[in-house]
Every structure is written in C-alpha cells, then in structure tokens.
Design a protein around this motif. Structure first.
Motif, mmCIF file in Angstrom:
data_model
loop_
_atom_site.group_PDB
_atom_site.id
_atom_site.type_symbol
_atom_site.label_atom_id
_atom_site.label_comp_id
_atom_site.label_asym_id
_atom_site.label_seq_id
_atom_site.Cartn_x
_atom_site.Cartn_y
_atom_site.Cartn_z
ATOM 1 N N ILE A 28 0.978 -1.212 -0.116
ATOM 2 C CA ILE A 28 -0.103 0.007 -0.087
ATOM 3 C C ILE A 28 1.059 1.330 0.088
ATOM 4 C CG2 ILE A 28 -1.786 1.347 1.447
ATOM 5 C CD1 ILE A 28 -2.670 -1.465 0.277
ATOM 6 N N GLN A 29 0.710 1.961 -1.096
ATOM 7 C CA GLN A 29 1.759 3.194 -1.243
ATOM 8 C C GLN A 29 0.704 4.307 -2.080
ATOM 9 O OE1 GLN A 29 4.927 2.673 -4.006
ATOM 10 N NE2 GLN A 29 4.171 0.633 -4.143
ATOM 11 N N PRO A 30 1.112 5.570 -1.962
ATOM 12 C CA PRO A 30 0.575 6.712 -2.434
ATOM 13 C C PRO A 30 0.658 6.318 -4.120
ATOM 14 C CG PRO A 30 2.567 7.214 -1.509
ATOM 15 C CD PRO A 30 2.324 5.986 -1.103
ATOM 16 N N VAL A 31 -0.551 7.231 -4.553
ATOM 17 C CA VAL A 31 -0.530 7.068 -6.008
ATOM 18 C C VAL A 31 0.901 7.650 -6.553
ATOM 19 C CG1 VAL A 31 -1.926 7.842 -8.090
ATOM 20 C CG2 VAL A 31 -3.057 7.056 -6.034
ATOM 21 N N TYR A 32 1.137 8.913 -6.021
ATOM 22 C CA TYR A 32 2.383 9.437 -6.328
ATOM 23 C C TYR A 32 2.718 10.187 -5.159
ATOM 24 C CZ TYR A 32 -0.705 12.964 -8.177
ATOM 25 O OH TYR A 32 -1.470 14.148 -8.353
ATOM 26 N N PRO A 33 3.945 10.601 -4.863
ATOM 27 C CA PRO A 33 5.365 10.516 -5.779
ATOM 28 C C PRO A 33 5.611 8.822 -5.706
ATOM 29 C CG PRO A 33 5.738 11.269 -3.607
ATOM 30 C CD PRO A 33 4.518 11.204 -3.643
ATOM 31 N N PHE A 34 5.582 8.402 -7.071
ATOM 32 C CA PHE A 34 5.980 7.024 -7.492
ATOM 33 C C PHE A 34 7.450 6.855 -6.784
ATOM 34 C CE2 PHE A 34 6.498 3.641 -10.317
ATOM 35 C CZ PHE A 34 5.733 2.482 -9.717
ATOM 36 N N LYS A 35 7.527 5.844 -5.939
ATOM 37 C CA LYS A 35 8.755 5.677 -5.266
ATOM 38 C C LYS A 35 10.030 5.233 -6.291
ATOM 39 C CE LYS A 35 11.039 4.110 -1.280
ATOM 40 N NZ LYS A 35 12.345 4.542 -1.792
ATOM 41 N N LYS A 36 9.686 4.237 -7.193
ATOM 42 C CA LYS A 36 10.435 3.842 -8.070
ATOM 43 C C LYS A 36 10.890 4.849 -9.111
ATOM 44 C CE LYS A 36 8.725 -0.964 -8.488
ATOM 45 N NZ LYS A 36 8.170 -2.076 -9.295
ATOM 46 N N PHE A 37 10.239 5.903 -9.435
ATOM 47 C CA PHE A 37 10.653 7.142 -10.299
ATOM 48 C C PHE A 37 11.659 7.666 -9.455
ATOM 49 C CE2 PHE A 37 10.808 11.659 -10.942
ATOM 50 C CZ PHE A 37 11.158 11.659 -12.187
ATOM 51 N N ASP A 39 13.492 6.648 -7.084
ATOM 52 C CA ASP A 39 14.859 5.863 -6.939
ATOM 53 C C ASP A 39 15.693 6.143 -8.141
ATOM 54 O OD1 ASP A 39 13.837 4.497 -4.655
ATOM 55 O OD2 ASP A 39 13.358 2.590 -5.663
ATOM 56 N N ILE A 40 15.049 6.369 -9.336
ATOM 57 C CA ILE A 40 16.011 6.738 -10.266
ATOM 58 C C ILE A 40 16.348 8.069 -10.312
ATOM 59 C CG2 ILE A 40 15.989 6.714 -12.816
ATOM 60 C CD1 ILE A 40 13.941 4.376 -13.014
ATOM 61 N N ALA A 41 15.577 8.905 -10.029
ATOM 62 C CA ALA A 41 15.811 10.306 -10.209
ATOM 63 C C ALA A 41 17.118 10.603 -9.037
ATOM 64 C CB ALA A 41 14.521 11.075 -9.743
ATOM 65 N N SER A 42 17.230 10.032 -8.221
ATOM 66 C CA SER A 42 18.035 10.152 -7.018
ATOM 67 C C SER A 42 19.343 9.967 -7.347
ATOM 68 C CB SER A 42 17.690 9.600 -5.610
ATOM 69 O OG SER A 42 17.823 8.182 -5.666
ATOM 70 N N GLU A 43 19.601 9.111 -8.581
ATOM 71 C CA GLU A 43 20.864 8.744 -9.111
ATOM 72 C C GLU A 43 21.445 9.796 -9.557
ATOM 73 O OE1 GLU A 43 20.569 5.058 -11.379
ATOM 74 O OE2 GLU A 43 19.565 3.983 -9.779
ATOM 75 N N TYR A 44 21.004 10.755 -10.193
ATOM 76 C CA TYR A 44 21.268 12.332 -10.879
ATOM 77 C C TYR A 44 21.534 13.408 -9.959
ATOM 78 C CZ TYR A 44 19.838 9.606 -14.820
ATOM 79 O OH TYR A 44 19.611 8.538 -15.947
ATOM 80 N N ASP A 45 22.195 14.269 -10.164
ATOM 81 C CA ASP A 45 22.286 15.473 -9.681
ATOM 82 C C ASP A 45 21.340 16.413 -9.974
ATOM 83 O OD1 ASP A 45 23.556 17.344 -7.875
ATOM 84 O OD2 ASP A 45 24.959 18.046 -9.467
ATOM 85 N N ASP A 68 5.246 13.538 5.685
ATOM 86 C CA ASP A 68 4.951 12.204 5.343
ATOM 87 C C ASP A 68 5.445 11.796 4.070
ATOM 88 O OD1 ASP A 68 3.254 11.892 7.352
ATOM 89 O OD2 ASP A 68 1.331 12.664 6.168
ATOM 90 N N VAL A 69 5.656 12.840 3.108
ATOM 91 C CA VAL A 69 6.336 12.495 1.875
ATOM 92 C C VAL A 69 7.929 12.307 2.118
ATOM 93 C CG1 VAL A 69 6.950 13.567 -0.417
ATOM 94 C CG2 VAL A 69 4.376 13.980 0.438
ATOM 95 N N GLU A 70 8.174 13.310 2.729
ATOM 96 C CA GLU A 70 9.729 13.028 3.422
ATOM 97 C C GLU A 70 9.972 11.639 4.014
ATOM 98 O OE1 GLU A 70 10.567 16.629 5.609
ATOM 99 O OE2 GLU A 70 10.997 17.773 3.664
ATOM 100 N N LYS A 71 9.102 11.268 4.629
ATOM 101 C CA LYS A 71 9.531 10.019 5.542
ATOM 102 C C LYS A 71 9.356 8.844 4.171
ATOM 103 C CE LYS A 71 7.489 6.886 8.776
ATOM 104 N NZ LYS A 71 6.425 6.695 9.963
ATOM 105 N N HIS A 72 8.251 8.973 3.435
ATOM 106 C CA HIS A 72 8.122 8.049 2.316
ATOM 107 C C HIS A 72 9.684 7.853 1.413
ATOM 108 C CE1 HIS A 72 6.083 5.682 -0.920
ATOM 109 N NE2 HIS A 72 6.445 6.669 -1.437
#
Length: 86
Positions: A28-37, A39-45, A68-72
């Motif tokens: 169970i997770q929020p519709v967005y921000p989509f965590k997998k996205f 995860d990828i975005a955090s690999e960039y500066d 809540d978003v920051e925790k997620h």
C-alpha cells in the motif's frame, strides 16, 4: 532526469497523490510520488521542488503532507528547493 540535470531544472514532487493510497505489487503506497521514479531520479544530480495542485484555495493546505512525503522518500538523495531561479 538527465535533461533536468543538464538544464539545472528541478523536478516537481507533487503532494496531491500522497492523499490517495493504492496497492502496487502488494504494498500500500501513495499514487504518487511514485517511489520507483524517485529511486532513479536520486541517481542524478537534480533538485526537486514541492507542488500542491492547488485548484481551489482549500488545496493550499496540502503542505501539511510534506513530513509524510519526506518519510516516504527518506532513502532518496533529494535536494529540495523552494524556488526556481534562472
């Protein structure tokens, strides 16, 4: 993400989707921000900026979802900015 990094533009981290939860892959997770996205975005500066989808004045109170978003997204290496400067 690479284009935002090269252009030095932040990506919007929209808070509205955090109000609704769905089952994705048995979690169970929020519709967005989509965590997998993110995860990828955090690999960039890149930077992120909060958006709230305020179509009505009462929508401005979505800012209370920030903790809540920051925790997620706690494990992501995000640089949150509060304005876009060119």
């Amino acid at each position: 993400c690479k284009a935002c990094e090269l252009a030095n533009l932040p990506i919007e981290l929209n808070l509205k989707g955090f109000e609704k939860k769905v089952n994705i892959d048995g979690i169970i997770q929020p519709v967005y921000p989509f965590k997998k996205f993110w995860d990828i975005a955090s690999e960039y500066d890149i930077k992120a900026i909060y958006g709230i989808d305020a179509h009505r004045p009462k929508d401005m109170f979505r800012g209370s979802l920030v903790p809540d978003v920051e925790k997620h997204l706690a494990n992501e290496k995000l640089r949150i900015v509060d304005r876009i400067i060119y």
